[in-house]
Scaffold this motif. Structure first.
Motif, mmCIF file in Angstrom:
data_model
loop_
_atom_site.group_PDB
_atom_site.id
_atom_site.type_symbol
_atom_site.label_atom_id
_atom_site.label_comp_id
_atom_site.label_asym_id
_atom_site.label_seq_id
_atom_site.Cartn_x
_atom_site.Cartn_y
_atom_site.Cartn_z
ATOM 1 N N SER A 1 -76.239 20.421 46.313
ATOM 2 C CA SER A 1 -74.978 19.711 45.585
ATOM 3 C C SER A 1 -74.377 20.880 44.773
ATOM 4 C CB SER A 1 -75.868 19.444 44.582
ATOM 5 O OG SER A 1 -76.770 19.767 43.514
ATOM 6 N N THR A 2 -74.817 22.279 45.044
ATOM 7 C CA THR A 2 -73.586 23.623 43.674
ATOM 8 C C THR A 2 -72.390 24.105 44.678
ATOM 9 O OG1 THR A 2 -74.814 25.028 44.404
ATOM 10 C CG2 THR A 2 -75.645 23.826 42.759
ATOM 11 N N LYS A 3 -72.804 23.848 46.081
ATOM 12 C CA LYS A 3 -71.920 23.589 47.076
ATOM 13 C C LYS A 3 -70.445 23.165 47.486
ATOM 14 C CE LYS A 3 -74.421 27.983 48.815
ATOM 15 N NZ LYS A 3 -74.894 28.930 50.061
ATOM 16 N N GLU A 4 -71.123 21.400 48.005
ATOM 17 C CA GLU A 4 -70.215 19.929 48.193
ATOM 18 C C GLU A 4 -70.386 19.662 47.341
ATOM 19 O OE1 GLU A 4 -71.077 19.301 52.322
ATOM 20 O OE2 GLU A 4 -72.321 20.933 52.292
ATOM 21 N N ILE A 5 -69.388 19.544 46.418
ATOM 22 C CA ILE A 5 -69.286 18.562 45.100
ATOM 23 C C ILE A 5 -68.222 17.817 45.239
ATOM 24 C CG2 ILE A 5 -68.060 18.811 42.906
ATOM 25 C CD1 ILE A 5 -68.024 22.175 43.142
ATOM 26 N N CYS A 6 -69.090 16.673 44.419
ATOM 27 C CA CYS A 6 -68.115 15.067 44.703
ATOM 28 C C CYS A 6 -68.493 14.816 43.344
ATOM 29 C CB CYS A 6 -69.162 14.280 44.832
ATOM 30 S SG CYS A 6 -69.748 14.302 47.129
ATOM 31 N N ALA B 1 -79.253 19.845 42.086
ATOM 32 C CA ALA B 1 -78.878 20.935 41.446
ATOM 33 C C ALA B 1 -78.825 20.162 39.343
ATOM 34 C CB ALA B 1 -77.909 22.292 40.646
ATOM 35 N N LEU B 2 -79.751 20.760 38.794
ATOM 36 C CA LEU B 2 -80.101 19.887 37.468
ATOM 37 C C LEU B 2 -78.548 18.802 36.867
ATOM 38 C CD1 LEU B 2 -82.037 20.853 35.142
ATOM 39 C CD2 LEU B 2 -82.379 19.695 36.275
ATOM 40 N N LYS B 3 -77.037 19.660 37.185
ATOM 41 C CA LYS B 3 -75.408 19.009 36.924
ATOM 42 C C LYS B 3 -75.536 18.024 37.721
ATOM 43 C CE LYS B 3 -73.583 22.648 39.275
ATOM 44 N NZ LYS B 3 -71.960 23.066 39.481
ATOM 45 N N ASN B 4 -76.353 17.570 38.849
ATOM 46 C CA ASN B 4 -76.204 16.908 39.832
ATOM 47 C C ASN B 4 -76.810 15.599 39.808
ATOM 48 O OD1 ASN B 4 -74.606 19.608 41.517
ATOM 49 N ND2 ASN B 4 -73.446 17.532 41.133
ATOM 50 N N ALA B 5 -77.829 15.861 38.630
ATOM 51 C CA ALA B 5 -79.555 14.825 38.538
ATOM 52 C C ALA B 5 -78.669 12.991 39.250
ATOM 53 C CB ALA B 5 -79.631 14.978 37.745
ATOM 54 N N ASP B 6 -77.385 12.636 39.501
ATOM 55 C CA ASP B 6 -77.423 11.109 38.825
ATOM 56 C C ASP B 6 -77.521 11.324 40.516
ATOM 57 O OD1 ASP B 6 -74.945 13.289 38.808
ATOM 58 O OD2 ASP B 6 -74.101 12.053 39.009
ATOM 59 N N TRP B 7 -77.180 12.305 41.403
ATOM 60 C CA TRP B 7 -77.560 12.109 43.185
ATOM 61 C C TRP B 7 -79.009 11.343 43.513
ATOM 62 C CZ3 TRP B 7 -74.737 16.476 46.369
ATOM 63 C CH2 TRP B 7 -73.784 16.358 46.206
ATOM 64 N N VAL B 8 -80.200 11.964 42.290
ATOM 65 C CA VAL B 8 -81.101 10.882 43.264
ATOM 66 C C VAL B 8 -81.260 9.821 42.929
ATOM 67 C CG1 VAL B 8 -83.303 11.141 42.387
ATOM 68 C CG2 VAL B 8 -82.011 13.190 41.636
ATOM 69 N N PRO B 9 -81.515 8.801 42.220
ATOM 70 C CA PRO B 9 -81.402 8.016 42.876
ATOM 71 C C PRO B 9 -80.211 7.155 43.385
ATOM 72 C CG PRO B 9 -80.008 8.007 40.045
ATOM 73 C CD PRO B 9 -80.271 9.438 40.924
ATOM 74 N N ILE B 10 -79.199 7.455 43.486
ATOM 75 C CA ILE B 10 -78.554 7.173 44.873
ATOM 76 C C ILE B 10 -79.098 7.338 46.530
ATOM 77 C CG2 ILE B 10 -76.311 7.420 46.081
ATOM 78 C CD1 ILE B 10 -75.244 8.550 42.964
#
Length: 311
Positions: free
Chosen positions: A67-72, A103-112
């Motif tokens: 998630s740190t390399k392919e940013i949405c 990564a922690l900063k992309n934690a909103d990806w987890v539920p998706i």
């Protein structure tokens, strides 16, 4: 990526790729006299657009997305990109395991990801890894995360036939034991034992051999546990002990004969010391040698039993 992809992927269902330009490239490659290699390259061009995740392919036909390399830019754009990617991977029937390192900063990806049939594989302080097995016609081959903890005990014997022993600060029953602890990531067994001995006692040592190991199940965190006894020698005799008061309450050099009958020494530690004495008498030792790993091409350590003299 396999080159013989279904024609229906190339000519139909192009809404998966959501790009008229990509569709044009694929049709052009298919209907021209280009070779399969050119078609393969064209498909890679399609994958390298921002429409689907690029990821990193592995030798097991898996793909890992960081998630740190392919940013949405938003959860909405992530959801759309995830759907398009899954459709593409499922349609091409080549990708088996899909891994997302979030990564922690992309934690909103987890539920998706969870909504799209991804499950947790493992977590570290900085990220969580989720995975999904795509093939429906073969069993899931995704390995379990590390289920075994590895620790070392330093069996340090000096020239006076004394054993370095400690008493831990936190204990269930007080006992004299070998200094030691868990291996750190990327650490050899010998190096770990040398480090642990120094951290707990301040004694500098060098590696000799592996004496024994203990394998135990249902240990801390429900994991299995391997405890490796490492024979070490002091680099300099009569070094002053500098014990770590955060971990241990006592540290001393104890005659081996005394340790073998001491009421505050556990049976399994006495067993390890007896095995050390037997090995020394026979001239038998499990020593280490370095070589290059045949696949990963980095350094590996191989431990083998060697006999200096016949029994």
């Amino acid at each position: 990526m396999h080159l013989q992809l279904p024609v229906r992927l190339l000519l139909g269902n192009l809404e998966t790729l959501q790009s008229h330009r990509t569709a044009h490239l694929i049709r052009k490659a298919f209907f021209s006299s280009t070779t399969r290699l050119n078609l393969f390259c064209t498909l890679r061009m399609a994958q390298n657009t921002s429409i689907i995740f690029q990821g990193q392919l592995d030798r097991y036909n898996g793909i890992t997305i960081d998630s740190t390399k392919e940013i949405c830019q938003s959860t909405e754009s992530f959801t759309e990109k995830l759907k398009a990617s899954l459709n593409f991977w499922i349609e091409q029937r080549e990708i088996r395991g899909v891994w997302f390192q979030v990564a922690l900063k992309n934690a909103d990806w987890v539920p998706i990801l969870a909504q799209h049939e991804f499950c947790f594989h493992h977590a570290k302080p900085e990220a969580v890894t989720m995975c999904r097995w795509l093939p429906k016609n073969e069993p899931c081959n995704i390995p379990s995360y590390a289920h075994t903890m590895v620790g070392v005990g330093g069996l340090v014997v000096d020239s006076k036939n004394r054993l370095l022993v400690v008493k831990e600060r936190f204990w269930q029953t007080p006992s004299w034991k070998l200094p030691g602890g868990f291996l750190e990531s990327g650490e050899d067994m010998g190096s770990a034992a040398i480090r642990e001995v120094f951290e707990e006692t301040g004694i500098l040592t060098e590696f000799n051999s592996i004496v024994a190991l203990r394998h135990h199940h249902a240990s801390q965190f429900g994991c299995s546990d391997i405890y490796i006894i490492v024979h070490l020698s002091p680099m300099v005799e009569d070094q002053p002990i500098q014990q770590c008061n955060q971990e241990i309450t006592e540290c001393c050099w104890m005659k081996i004969e005394e340790f073998l009958v001491h009421p505050e020494a556990h049976d399994h530690n006495r067993f390890f010391v007896r095995k050390y004495l037997e090995n020394a008498k026979r001239g038998t030792a499990m020593t280490a040698s370095k070589s290059k790993h045949p696949i990963f091409k980095n350094t590996q350590t191989i431990y083998t039993i060697n006999c200096e003299s016949s029994v």
